[in-house]
Design a protein around this motif. Structure first.
Motif, PDB file in Angstrom:
ATOM      1  N   HIS A  53       0.756  -1.203   0.407  1.00 49.09           N
ATOM      2  CA  HIS A  53      -0.240   0.014  -0.104  1.00 49.09           C
ATOM      3  C   HIS A  53       0.602   1.329  -0.123  1.00 49.09           C
ATOM      4  CE1 HIS A  53      -3.194  -3.088   0.906  1.00 49.09           C
ATOM      5  NE2 HIS A  53      -2.610  -3.265   1.960  1.00 49.09           N
ATOM      6  N   LEU A  54       1.806   1.118  -1.278  1.00 47.45           N
ATOM      7  CA  LEU A  54       2.913   1.836  -0.690  1.00 47.45           C
ATOM      8  C   LEU A  54       2.820   2.941  -2.477  1.00 47.45           C
ATOM      9  CD1 LEU A  54       5.659   0.731   1.102  1.00 47.45           C
ATOM     10  CD2 LEU A  54       3.842   1.943   2.019  1.00 47.45           C
ATOM     11  N   ASP A  55       2.636   4.426  -2.502  1.00 52.86           N
ATOM     12  CA  ASP A  55       3.315   4.977  -3.902  1.00 52.86           C
ATOM     13  C   ASP A  55       5.131   5.039  -4.127  1.00 52.86           C
ATOM     14  OD1 ASP A  55       4.138   7.064  -2.189  1.00 52.86           O
ATOM     15  OD2 ASP A  55       2.471   8.370  -2.249  1.00 52.86           O
ATOM     16  N   LYS A  56       5.176   5.222  -5.090  1.00 58.79           N
ATOM     17  CA  LYS A  56       6.376   5.174  -5.837  1.00 58.79           C
ATOM     18  C   LYS A  56       7.505   5.887  -4.203  1.00 58.79           C
ATOM     19  CE  LYS A  56       9.350   6.896  -9.251  1.00 58.79           C
ATOM     20  NZ  LYS A  56       9.731   7.908 -10.931  1.00 58.79           N
ATOM     21  N   ASP A  57       7.204   6.954  -4.105  1.00 59.88           N
ATOM     22  CA  ASP A  57       8.106   7.474  -3.179  1.00 59.88           C
ATOM     23  C   ASP A  57       8.431   6.622  -1.749  1.00 59.88           C
ATOM     24  OD1 ASP A  57       8.701   9.726  -4.911  1.00 59.88           O
ATOM     25  OD2 ASP A  57       7.934  10.950  -4.277  1.00 59.88           O
ATOM     26  N   ALA A  58       7.414   6.247  -1.454  1.00 57.86           N
ATOM     27  CA  ALA A  58       7.532   5.684  -0.011  1.00 57.86           C
ATOM     28  C   ALA A  58       8.348   4.083  -0.645  1.00 57.86           C
ATOM     29  CB  ALA A  58       5.691   5.759   0.630  1.00 57.86           C
ATOM     30  N   LEU A  63      12.679   0.654   0.575  1.00 56.10           N
ATOM     31  CA  LEU A  63      13.759  -0.370   0.471  1.00 56.10           C
ATOM     32  C   LEU A  63      15.011   0.706   1.009  1.00 56.10           C
ATOM     33  CD1 LEU A  63      13.063  -0.014  -3.187  1.00 56.10           C
ATOM     34  CD2 LEU A  63      12.459  -2.390  -1.405  1.00 56.10           C
ATOM     35  N   HIS A  64      15.366   1.579   0.261  1.00 60.38           N
ATOM     36  CA  HIS A  64      16.698   2.464   1.594  1.00 60.38           C
ATOM     37  C   HIS A  64      16.316   2.505   3.226  1.00 60.38           C
ATOM     38  CE1 HIS A  64      18.795   5.097  -1.962  1.00 60.38           C
ATOM     39  NE2 HIS A  64      17.027   5.370  -2.232  1.00 60.38           N
ATOM     40  N   ASN A  65      15.589   1.946   3.881  1.00 59.38           N
ATOM     41  CA  ASN A  65      15.677   1.237   4.807  1.00 59.38           C
ATOM     42  C   ASN A  65      16.033   0.378   5.034  1.00 59.38           C
ATOM     43  OD1 ASN A  65      14.681   2.878   7.562  1.00 59.38           O
ATOM     44  ND2 ASN A  65      13.625   0.813   7.227  1.00 59.38           N
ATOM     45  N   ALA A 112       5.447  -8.351  -2.059  1.00 61.80           N
ATOM     46  CA  ALA A 112       4.173  -7.872  -1.626  1.00 61.80           C
ATOM     47  C   ALA A 112       3.806  -6.469  -2.018  1.00 61.80           C
ATOM     48  CB  ALA A 112       4.459  -7.642  -0.455  1.00 61.80           C
ATOM     49  N   PRO A 113       4.912  -5.407  -2.263  1.00 62.05           N
ATOM     50  CA  PRO A 113       4.570  -3.848  -2.914  1.00 62.05           C
ATOM     51  C   PRO A 113       3.737  -3.880  -4.021  1.00 62.05           C
ATOM     52  CG  PRO A 113       7.263  -3.986  -2.186  1.00 62.05           C
ATOM     53  CD  PRO A 113       6.736  -5.889  -2.037  1.00 62.05           C
ATOM     54  N   LEU A 114       3.184  -5.689  -4.976  1.00 63.45           N
ATOM     55  CA  LEU A 114       2.740  -5.123  -6.723  1.00 63.45           C
ATOM     56  C   LEU A 114       1.367  -6.097  -5.968  1.00 63.45           C
ATOM     57  CD1 LEU A 114       5.301  -5.903  -8.813  1.00 63.45           C
ATOM     58  CD2 LEU A 114       4.419  -3.895  -7.588  1.00 63.45           C
ATOM     59  N   LEU A 115       1.358  -6.498  -4.829  1.00 65.38           N
ATOM     60  CA  LEU A 115       0.265  -7.751  -4.723  1.00 65.38           C
ATOM     61  C   LEU A 115      -0.829  -6.791  -5.321  1.00 65.38           C
ATOM     62  CD1 LEU A 115       0.844 -10.046  -2.735  1.00 65.38           C
ATOM     63  CD2 LEU A 115       0.855  -9.911  -4.771  1.00 65.38           C
ATOM     64  N   ASP A 116      -1.288  -5.056  -3.982  1.00 67.14           N
ATOM     65  CA  ASP A 116      -2.722  -4.712  -3.645  1.00 67.14           C
ATOM     66  C   ASP A 116      -2.495  -3.925  -5.261  1.00 67.14           C
ATOM     67  OD1 ASP A 116       0.240  -3.240  -2.761  1.00 67.14           O
ATOM     68  OD2 ASP A 116      -1.948  -1.153  -2.424  1.00 67.14           O
ATOM     69  N   VAL A 117      -2.038  -2.978  -5.508  1.00 62.81           N
ATOM     70  CA  VAL A 117      -2.390  -2.970  -7.631  1.00 62.81           C
ATOM     71  C   VAL A 117      -2.172  -3.597  -8.666  1.00 62.81           C
ATOM     72  CG1 VAL A 117      -1.098  -1.091  -6.449  1.00 62.81           C
ATOM     73  CG2 VAL A 117       0.345  -2.473  -7.834  1.00 62.81           C
ATOM     74  N   VAL A 118      -1.584  -4.872  -8.412  1.00 58.83           N
ATOM     75  CA  VAL A 118      -1.366  -6.380  -9.483  1.00 58.83           C
ATOM     76  C   VAL A 118      -2.557  -6.227 -10.707  1.00 58.83           C
ATOM     77  CG1 VAL A 118      -2.773  -8.092  -8.183  1.00 58.83           C
ATOM     78  CG2 VAL A 118      -0.739  -8.249 -10.424  1.00 58.83           C
ATOM     79  N   HIS A 119      -3.769  -5.666  -9.971  1.00 57.82           N
ATOM     80  CA  HIS A 119      -4.580  -5.374 -11.486  1.00 57.82           C
ATOM     81  C   HIS A 119      -5.267  -4.101 -11.762  1.00 57.82           C
ATOM     82  CE1 HIS A 119      -5.562  -9.757 -11.514  1.00 57.82           C
ATOM     83  NE2 HIS A 119      -5.900  -9.637 -10.122  1.00 57.82           N
ATOM     84  N   GLU A 120      -3.974  -3.133 -11.513  1.00 58.00           N
ATOM     85  CA  GLU A 120      -4.526  -1.698 -12.202  1.00 58.00           C
ATOM     86  C   GLU A 120      -3.483  -1.320 -13.085  1.00 58.00           C
ATOM     87  OE1 GLU A 120      -4.381   0.920  -8.375  1.00 58.00           O
ATOM     88  OE2 GLU A 120      -5.441  -0.324  -7.299  1.00 58.00           O
ATOM     89  N   THR A 126       5.068   1.912 -12.635  1.00 55.20           N
ATOM     90  CA  THR A 126       5.209   2.811 -11.817  1.00 55.20           C
ATOM     91  C   THR A 126       5.771   1.880 -10.665  1.00 55.20           C
ATOM     92  OG1 THR A 126       4.038   4.469 -12.502  1.00 55.20           O
ATOM     93  CG2 THR A 126       5.831   4.563 -10.746  1.00 55.20           C
ATOM     94  N   LEU A 127       5.033   0.970 -10.490  1.00 51.86           N
ATOM     95  CA  LEU A 127       6.005   0.446  -8.760  1.00 51.86           C
ATOM     96  C   LEU A 127       6.825  -1.186  -9.135  1.00 51.86           C
ATOM     97  CD1 LEU A 127       2.788  -0.017  -5.889  1.00 51.86           C
ATOM     98  CD2 LEU A 127       4.344   1.756  -6.547  1.00 51.86           C
ATOM     99  N   ARG A 128       5.699  -1.586 -10.040  1.00 55.35           N
ATOM    100  CA  ARG A 128       7.220  -2.121 -10.830  1.00 55.35           C
ATOM    101  C   ARG A 128       8.522  -2.298 -11.171  1.00 55.35           C
ATOM    102  NH1 ARG A 128       3.973  -5.522 -15.614  1.00 55.35           N
ATOM    103  NH2 ARG A 128       3.844  -3.796 -16.607  1.00 55.35           N
TER     104      ARG A 128
END
Length: 240
Positions: A53-58, A63-65, A112-120, A126-128
């Motif tokens: 449930h994160l946007d690109k910047d988050a 990942l940096h963290n 996990a970062p892509l599962l909630d947008v996999v059909h969008e 962008t996240l991919r």
């Protein structure tokens, strides 16, 4: 790839401990006799399960963290890098140089970062690209890597994250690894035999009746053909 609550994270943390080399934690297990060297490797461990449930910047900050946490754990000074793929490349190279050993990379729930947008259509590309960029060093740094292991829920190729990574083998449906996660009926009848006796006594059933009841509720997973019967571990443990 395996369903949720199937022991993927436990498997990943077990591999991390094995590659970090503390032999005493594996006393009494098969690996104690199979492994003769117990070489300690630098291990990078990334848990993507909180990157939902994160946007690109988050997502980039997340990942940096994780990269920073691995740098601190391995005692490596951060080199300036705004891009996650450059930072990961630097981390692998610096760990290799510091410890004189190839690096182990473990990634839990890679998708996990892509599962909630996999059909969008709007957010998925962008996240991919963010995740594809992050994972790209796994090919470029191949000479410096001892072992790479990833877990996830989706089919390995479904999200097109690894189109460039032809050096990774998908073992999700390979016969030898069918029972790698989950609990087989043989394991239940041997490793949990005393628990079955207690369970049967508590419910007033004989043991074979109980096993058939557990089978009807929690068995049914097969990842190859032929395959041993695999029980859902989370549900089975809840029953016990």
């Amino acid at each position: 790839s395996r369903p949720r609550r199937f022991g993927k994270s436990l498997l990943t943390s077990t591999l991390r401990t094995y590659f970090e080399g503390p032999k005493e934690l594996f006393e009494g297990l098969a690996i104690e006799k199979l492994e003769t060297e117990w070489t300690q490797y630098p291990v990078l461990h990334f848990d993507m399960s909180l990157g939902k449930h994160l946007d690109k910047d988050a997502l980039n900050r997340y990942l940096h963290n994780m990269l920073e946490n691995n740098e601190i754990r391995l005692g490596i000074t951060t080199r300036e890098a705004q891009d996650t793929n450059i930072r990961l490349t630097n981390l692998i190279m610096d760990a290799y140089a510091k410890y004189g050993k190839q690096v182990v990379v473990l990634i839990d729930e890679y998708d996990a970062p892509l599962l909630d947008v996999v059909h969008e259509e709007r957010d998925l590309p962008t996240l991919r690209n963010v995740m594809r960029n992050f994972y790209s060093p796994l090919k470029a740094c191949d000479p410096y890597l001892r072992y790479v292991f990833l877990t996830g829920i989706t089919k390995f190729s479904q999200l097109s994250i690894f189109s460039e990574l032809n050096n990774i083998q998908n073992i999700s449906m390979v016969k030898e690894y069918a029972a790698l996660c989950g609990i087989t009926e043989k394991e239940m009848r041997t490793q949990m035999d005393a628990d079955l006796d207690a369970f049967a006594e508590k419910t007033g059933m004989d043991k074979e009746q109980l096993v058939e009841k557990l089978k009807s509720y929690y068995d049914g997973y097969h990842f190859t053909w032929p395959s041993p019967d695999i029980y859902n571990p989370y549900s089975l443990m809840n029953a016990f």
